[in-house]
Each structure stands twice: as C-alpha cells, then as structure tokens.
Enzyme design. Sequence first.
Site, short mmCIF file in Angstrom:
data_model
loop_
_atom_site.label_atom_id
_atom_site.label_comp_id
_atom_site.label_asym_id
_atom_site.label_seq_id
_atom_site.Cartn_x
_atom_site.Cartn_y
_atom_site.Cartn_z
NE ARG A 40 -2.87 -1.41 4.43
CZ ARG A 40 -4.24 -1.46 4.07
NH1 ARG A 40 -4.91 -2.60 4.38
NH2 ARG A 40 -4.59 -0.78 3.23
CG ASN B 116 1.89 1.49 -5.22
OD1 ASN B 116 2.85 1.33 -4.40
ND2 ASN B 116 1.55 0.43 -6.25
CG ASP C 41 -2.17 0.89 1.07
OD1 ASP C 41 -2.29 1.30 -0.12
OD2 ASP C 41 -2.62 1.13 1.94
CG HIS D 266 -0.29 2.31 -9.35
ND1 HIS D 266 -0.60 1.96 -8.04
CD2 HIS D 266 -1.27 3.14 -9.78
CE1 HIS D 266 -1.60 2.45 -7.68
NE2 HIS D 266 -2.21 3.10 -8.65
NE ARG E 212 -7.55 2.14 -5.48
CZ ARG E 212 -6.44 2.12 -5.10
NH1 ARG E 212 -5.37 2.40 -5.84
NH2 ARG E 212 -6.03 1.83 -3.55
NE ARG F 9 -1.31 6.61 1.22
CZ ARG F 9 -1.39 5.46 2.14
NH1 ARG F 9 -1.39 5.99 3.69
NH2 ARG F 9 -1.75 4.31 1.96
CD GLU G 176 -13.22 -5.28 -1.48
OE1 GLU G 176 -12.13 -5.52 -1.65
OE2 GLU G 176 -14.19 -5.83 -1.01
CG ASN G 177 -7.73 -2.08 -5.40
OD1 ASN G 177 -6.89 -2.89 -5.06
ND2 ASN G 177 -8.12 -1.15 -4.49
C1 IPE Z 1 -5.44 -2.90 -0.29
O1 IPE Z 1 -5.10 -1.40 -0.53
C2 IPE Z 1 -5.54 -3.56 -1.67
C3 IPE Z 1 -4.04 -3.67 -2.05
C4 IPE Z 1 -2.94 -3.60 -1.64
C5 IPE Z 1 -4.23 -4.27 -3.54
P1 IPE Z 1 -6.05 -0.29 -0.48
O2 IPE Z 1 -5.31 0.80 -0.79
O3 IPE Z 1 -7.19 -0.98 -1.63
O4 IPE Z 1 -7.02 -0.40 0.91
P2 IPE Z 1 -7.85 0.54 1.30
O5 IPE Z 1 -9.07 1.00 0.72
O6 IPE Z 1 -6.95 1.81 1.80
O7 IPE Z 1 -8.29 0.02 2.68
C1 IPE Z 2 -1.70 0.15 -3.43
O1 IPE Z 2 -1.17 1.57 -3.32
C2 IPE Z 2 -1.62 -0.24 -4.77
C3 IPE Z 2 -3.08 -0.74 -5.03
C4 IPE Z 2 -4.07 -0.94 -4.20
C5 IPE Z 2 -3.44 -1.27 -6.47
P1 IPE Z 2 -2.47 2.66 -3.41
O2 IPE Z 2 -2.76 2.98 -4.73
O3 IPE Z 2 -3.51 2.11 -2.48
O4 IPE Z 2 -1.84 3.80 -2.80
P2 IPE Z 2 -2.39 4.93 -1.80
O5 IPE Z 2 -3.06 4.15 -0.66
O6 IPE Z 2 -3.46 5.69 -2.58
O7 IPE Z 2 -1.26 5.81 -1.25
MG MG Z 3 -4.13 2.29 -0.57
#
Ligand code: IPE
Ligand code: IPE
Ligand code: MG
Length: 247
Positions: A186, A20, A18, A35, A69, A22, A65-66
């Site tokens: 995490r 990427n 988690d 990413h 986005r 930010r 859930e992704n």
């Molecule tokens: C969890 O990260 C999913 C992955 C790392 C693939 P998210 O960024 O989607 O989780 P939430 O929404 O902050 O809980």
């Molecule tokens: C994790 O990074 C990658 C995926 C969930 C695909 P994020 O994209 O969730 O990064 P933040 O949480 O917005 O920083």
């Molecule tokens: Mg995230």
Amino acid sequence: MSAPSLPAVPPHVAIIMDGNGRWAQQRGLPRIEGHRRGVEAVRTITFAARDLGVKMLTLYAFSIENWRRPQDEVGALMGLLEFYLKKELATFVRDRVRFRTIGRTGDLPAGVQKHLRTTVEETKHFTGYTLVLALNYGARTEVVDAARSYAAAVVAGQEKLNDGSWDSFRRHLYTADMPDPDLVIRTSGETRISNFLLLQAAYAEFVFTPVLWPDFSKADLAAAIASFAGRERRFGLTSEQLKPAAR
Ligand code: IPE
Ligand code: IPE
Ligand code: MG
C-alpha cells in the site's frame, strides 16, 4: 531468511494504489490531475513487475466505497478508466499481457464495460503474465456474492452443504481461478487494508510505503520485493519445521 522452497520473487503482487489526491494537492493541482499521473504509474508498474519476475499483478483501482466521492471525481475516474482501456489494448496485445478484472463490473458505466469486455476477450489466451484490475471491488461484497453463489450451487446439487470447506467456498469468489497474493503493497503511508482482498491476503506479506502512488517507481517495487525476499513465511508452522535440512 526466506524458506528455501518459497520463491524470492512473489508470483502474485497486489497493490492498493493510494495517494493520487495528496500528490495533486501538494502541487496545488486538482485531484484529477493526481489520478492522471496515477494512470502513468499504472503503465510503468505493469511492465516493471513483469521485468522483476512477477507473474500476476492486481491493482486496486476503484472500491465499492469510492462511489461516495464527489460526483465530478467519480465521473472523471470513469472517464480516465475508459481512456486507459482504449489506449492500452494494443500494448497488452503486443506485449502479451492477459487482462482481467475482479469486482462488480456490471455496475460500471456501459462504455467502460464495453472496453473491459473487449480487453479481456482479446488478451485471454496470454499465459505468461496477468494484470488484474480490482474495479468496483469490495471484499465484503465479494463474500456476499460468493455466499449467494455457493447457496445457489448447493440448491442445484453442485456443492454439498455438509462437506463445505474453504476449497469449495473459494471457488465462488471473484478470484476462484487466481492464486492468493503473496505480497500486498500500500502506497501513501496509510496502514490499512480498506476492504481489499481480505480473505485472499490471509497469509500475504505486507509492505507499507510512504511514497504516493503517482511517484511509485520500479525501484520502489524492487525494494518491496527485496523486503519480501528477506521474510520467512511460516503459514502457522515453526521456523524449524521450515528448515529441517539446516538443523
Ligand atoms: C483504497 O483507497 C481504494 C483504492 C486504492 C482504489 P481509498 O483512498 O479509497 O481508501 P481509504 O478511504 O483512505 O481507506
Ligand atoms: C487513490 O488515490 C485512487 C483511488 C482511490 C481511486 P486517492 O484518490 O485515494 O488519493 P488520496 O488518498 O486522496 O491522497
Ligand atoms: Mg486515498
């Protein structure tokens, strides 16, 4: 101190990658750049874990859930995934990495599925080290899929409803032939599980680190493993039961 019979290095490490977005935001870059750098960290950590003695590494790459986005981010992630698979196959074969996935991969774009099939097929005979990508994964969806599979097996006479046990139910999870994770990490400072391996992590140790995923290094992984090694996993027993020789 850890129990003497348990390994100091967790055989199965699972990571919620988690931060990427930010990472990119802090640099005034588009999220997709985070990413891209995240993929570099995947490469580094895949081999760092093996160097440190880990046998299986599971990386949470895309959750159910992704999909919610913005469409351009989801599209870019799928593009990156396809590019990564294309590029990594030769490395996996050269370095004897078995590759597999967990999740509803049948709902991923056709191009991604094609590369997944090839990568799984061409690395399936390697036994020393396994990389598992959780793709279109959600623990609740996994339970629903497992319940459906279990019910079908009962109807077909392959499972008996009356002597249902965890050992028979777990055969219907995506992870049926995988050991449970010993250590779940995490990154990015969030302290939640976000629908990842809820059942399999029942007795896992957790490490939460503020490091954003693109910055996560071999030293960070080694620190998490050192933290793991210093813990006592009791699995419901007492400390005394675990160390009878010391008393
Ligand atoms: C969890 O990260 C999913 C992955 C790392 C693939 P998210 O960024 O989607 O989780 P939430 O929404 O902050 O809980
Ligand atoms: C994790 O990074 C990658 C995926 C969930 C695909 P994020 O994209 O969730 O990064 P933040 O949480 O917005 O920083
Ligand atoms: Mg995230």
